[in-house]
Design a protein around this motif. Structure first.
Motif, PDB file in Angstrom:
ATOM      1  N   LEU A 141       0.795  -1.255  -0.069  1.00  0.00           N
ATOM      2  CA  LEU A 141       0.166   0.008  -0.016  1.00  0.00           C
ATOM      3  C   LEU A 141       0.851   1.311  -0.114  1.00  0.00           C
ATOM      4  O   LEU A 141       0.546   2.149  -0.772  1.00  0.00           O
ATOM      5  CB  LEU A 141      -1.053   0.072   1.095  1.00  0.00           C
ATOM      6  N   GLN A 145       0.854   2.389  -4.089  1.00  0.00           N
ATOM      7  CA  GLN A 145      -0.197   2.990  -3.949  1.00  0.00           C
ATOM      8  C   GLN A 145       0.009   4.274  -3.396  1.00  0.00           C
ATOM      9  O   GLN A 145      -0.829   5.162  -3.274  1.00  0.00           O
ATOM     10  CB  GLN A 145      -1.798   2.309  -3.583  1.00  0.00           C
ATOM     11  N   ARG A 147       0.344   5.390  -0.282  1.00  0.00           N
ATOM     12  CA  ARG A 147      -0.426   5.713   0.809  1.00  0.00           C
ATOM     13  C   ARG A 147       0.740   5.969   2.001  1.00  0.00           C
ATOM     14  O   ARG A 147       1.794   5.343   2.017  1.00  0.00           O
ATOM     15  CB  ARG A 147      -1.306   4.598   1.389  1.00  0.00           C
TER      16      ARG A 147
END
Length: 190
Positions: A141, A145, A147
């Motif tokens: 993540l 992504q 994050r």
């Protein structure tokens, strides 16, 4: 929980079955570890055909020499990864040395740098695929992504402290890839 003195039961049983020449055992081992072996070999060599060859070599070695695995030295998975790493690095060195001998570009220093880089990359891959799923999920993540720890916590349904802990531990594990440069267990048993 398994200790150094008491290896996982599956590993001991698998070694015994291979030593008895059970073809079904080799099939099970292949099903369990072929993707790991191929991925590590491909990471070192950067070539699909060469990785296929190393995969065959690894499983041929395991079939012909099951006694070279010592369950007391660690998990079968680590031994197979170390064997893969060793054979892939040997192939890389042989291929690159032959290219240099034919007048190819580069030097022995560049070859060793390439081998070290491939070893670290293979170890990082091994660590990432071997780490517990919660740590891997947090790192994926954060990395893929983009994050931060707060968003990671929300996505995973955990506290922010837990998300930070998972990210920190995952990154600490990955940082060891550069220190060793080879999958765990590479020093013995092969």
């Amino acid at each position: 929980m398994a200790t150094k003195d008491a290896p996982p039961r599956w590993d001991r049983k698998m070694q015994q079955r291979l030593a008895r020449g059970e073809a079904a055992a080799l099939g099970e081992l292949y099903d369990r570890f072929a993707s790991l072996v191929h991925a590590l070999a491909h990471r070192v060599l950067g070539d699909e055909r060469a990785a296929d060859g190393i995969t065959r070599e690894v499983f041929a070695h395991v079939w012909e020499h099951p006694d070279t695995y010592d369950p007391k030295q660690g998990p079968l998975r680590s031994w197979v990864a170390a064997l893969t790493h060793r054979l892939a690095v040997q192939r890389l060195r042989a291929t690159e040395t032959a290219a240099l001998a034919r007048g190819g570009e580069g030097s022995t220093e560049e070859l060793e740098r390439k081998v070290r880089h491939a070893s670290v990359a293979a170890r990082a891959d091994y660590i990432a695929t071997s780490m517990p799923a919660p740590l891997r999920a947090a790192l994926e993540l954060a990395y893929f992504q983009r994050r931060d720890y707060r968003q990671t916590a929300v996505d995973l349904g955990v506290t922010e402290d837990e998300a930070r802990r998972r990210l920190r531990l995952g990154l600490q594990l990955l940082s060891t890839a550069h220190d060793a440069g080879a999958p765990p267990g590479a020093g013995g048993g092969t």
